[in-house]
Design a protein around this motif. Structure first.
Motif, PDB file in Angstrom:
ATOM      1  N   TYR A 175     -10.202   7.139  -1.526  1.00  0.00           N
ATOM      2  CA  TYR A 175     -10.416   6.170  -0.542  1.00  0.00           C
ATOM      3  C   TYR A 175     -10.048   6.746   0.645  1.00  0.00           C
ATOM      4  O   TYR A 175      -9.916   5.495   1.435  1.00  0.00           O
ATOM      5  N   GLY A 176      -9.513   7.370   1.021  1.00  0.00           N
ATOM      6  CA  GLY A 176      -8.672   8.024   2.037  1.00  0.00           C
ATOM      7  C   GLY A 176      -9.995   8.358   2.904  1.00  0.00           C
ATOM      8  O   GLY A 176     -10.148   7.874   4.173  1.00  0.00           O
ATOM      9  N   LEU A 177     -11.184   8.862   2.604  1.00  0.00           N
ATOM     10  CA  LEU A 177     -12.287   9.742   3.698  1.00  0.00           C
ATOM     11  C   LEU A 177     -13.250   8.426   3.572  1.00  0.00           C
ATOM     12  O   LEU A 177     -13.654   7.812   4.828  1.00  0.00           O
ATOM     13  N   GLN A 214      -7.453   0.750   7.213  1.00  0.00           N
ATOM     14  CA  GLN A 214      -6.373   1.599   6.824  1.00  0.00           C
ATOM     15  C   GLN A 214      -4.997   1.135   6.013  1.00  0.00           C
ATOM     16  O   GLN A 214      -4.749   2.011   5.390  1.00  0.00           O
ATOM     17  N   ILE A 215      -4.459  -0.222   6.411  1.00  0.00           N
ATOM     18  CA  ILE A 215      -3.389  -1.036   5.661  1.00  0.00           C
ATOM     19  C   ILE A 215      -4.144  -0.916   4.170  1.00  0.00           C
ATOM     20  O   ILE A 215      -3.255  -0.359   3.065  1.00  0.00           O
ATOM     21  N   VAL A 216      -5.268  -1.450   4.031  1.00  0.00           N
ATOM     22  CA  VAL A 216      -5.724  -2.397   3.314  1.00  0.00           C
ATOM     23  C   VAL A 216      -5.702  -0.831   1.780  1.00  0.00           C
ATOM     24  O   VAL A 216      -5.221  -0.775   0.706  1.00  0.00           O
ATOM     25  N   PHE A 217      -6.653   0.407   2.323  1.00  0.00           N
ATOM     26  CA  PHE A 217      -7.260   1.027   1.519  1.00  0.00           C
ATOM     27  C   PHE A 217      -5.495   1.633   1.563  1.00  0.00           C
ATOM     28  O   PHE A 217      -5.575   2.597   0.431  1.00  0.00           O
ATOM     29  N   GLY A 218      -4.592   2.443   2.576  1.00  0.00           N
ATOM     30  CA  GLY A 218      -3.241   3.024   2.069  1.00  0.00           C
ATOM     31  C   GLY A 218      -2.581   2.206   1.011  1.00  0.00           C
ATOM     32  O   GLY A 218      -2.088   3.100  -0.040  1.00  0.00           O
ATOM     33  N   THR A 219      -2.725   1.037   1.006  1.00  0.00           N
ATOM     34  CA  THR A 219      -2.075  -0.102   0.085  1.00  0.00           C
ATOM     35  C   THR A 219      -2.295   0.082  -1.242  1.00  0.00           C
ATOM     36  O   THR A 219      -1.615   0.768  -2.310  1.00  0.00           O
ATOM     37  N   LEU A 220      -3.524   0.227  -1.263  1.00  0.00           N
ATOM     38  CA  LEU A 220      -4.649   0.648  -2.609  1.00  0.00           C
ATOM     39  C   LEU A 220      -4.305   1.590  -3.373  1.00  0.00           C
ATOM     40  O   LEU A 220      -3.815   2.111  -4.504  1.00  0.00           O
ATOM     41  N   VAL A 221      -4.121   2.873  -2.460  1.00  0.00           N
ATOM     42  CA  VAL A 221      -4.247   3.929  -2.592  1.00  0.00           C
ATOM     43  C   VAL A 221      -2.571   4.555  -3.591  1.00  0.00           C
ATOM     44  O   VAL A 221      -2.157   4.486  -4.649  1.00  0.00           O
ATOM     45  N   CYS A 222      -1.788   4.161  -2.571  1.00  0.00           N
ATOM     46  CA  CYS A 222      -0.036   3.656  -2.986  1.00  0.00           C
ATOM     47  C   CYS A 222      -0.071   3.237  -4.538  1.00  0.00           C
ATOM     48  O   CYS A 222       0.494   3.219  -5.124  1.00  0.00           O
TER      49      CYS A 222
END
Length: 212
Positions: free
Chosen positions: A139-141, A160-168
């Motif tokens: 998801y980061g890539l 960035q926030i959406v994908f960062g939150t998803l990963v967390c």
């Protein structure tokens, strides 16, 4: 401001890395890390609750059954978006490498899970969390490659926030559904971030293929 944020991020990662190494030593000595002893009391409190059901759904977004189709679909979209095969290769190669590295470390550490569940994609060894590590890279890539095509700074931050939150959430879900210790999740994030950073740096060092 950017340099200051980078320094803080680097310091946080380094501390997490040192902690991960320390936890590996404890695990090999059959010592349960203190943070796992403390946080294990939280898990029974959410079992069967709405919180548990929420994380039960979220965790599927990091499973191979969902992540592989998403990675392949995203790779196809990037081929069309960039008009080149390279971004697709970067995404798929990074995700595959994260998976292989995760398997290797798990075999090396050989930590038993707090519980085994085929339905929850929780078999084999526990440290580090594959969902946390591979989701961070995949998801980061995807977020990174999307942001390279976005001109709006606000939209870039949103992605960035959406994908960062998803990963967390995916990583934390593994703890709340009791198939990983919290140290597994933190280590997964730490190693996954290092792999993600390495692939981003690799991309930045490659000559501008779009002009070839």
């Amino acid at each position: 401001m950017k340099n200051k944020s980078a320094v803080i991020l680097c310091c946080v990662w380094f501390i997490a890395f040192l902690l991960s190494v320390f936890w590996v030593i404890q695990i090999k000595l059959d010592i349960l890390p203190y943070i796992d002893r403390w946080t294990s009391e939280i898990v029974p409190l959410v079992h069967g609750s709405a919180t548990y059901q929420f994380f039960r759904i979220i965790t599927e977004l990091g499973s191979s059954n969902v992540l592989i189709p998403i990675a392949i679909a995203a790779a196809a979209i990037f081929v069309l978006l960039y008009r080149h095969w390279y971004p697709a290769l970067l995404l798929l190669a990074g995700s595959l490498f994260a998976h292989l590295l995760n398997v290797f470390i798990k075999q090396l550490v050989a930590r038993e899970r707090p519980s085994i569940s085929v339905a929850l994609n929780a078999e084999g060894f526990s440290f580090p969390s594959g969902h946390s590590m591979i989701s961070m890279v995949c998801y980061g890539l995807i977020a990174y490659l999307l942001c390279k095509k976005i001109r709006s700074e606000k939209l870039t931050w949103t992605v960035q926030i959406v994908f960062g939150t998803l990963v967390c959430l995916i990583g934390v879900s593994r703890f709340f559904i009791n198939v990983h210790y919290i140290t597994d999740v933190i280590a997964g994030f730490t190693i996954g971030f290092a792999v993600l950073y390495a692939y981003i740096r690799l991309d930045k060092r490659i000559p501008d293929w779009r002009q070839k």
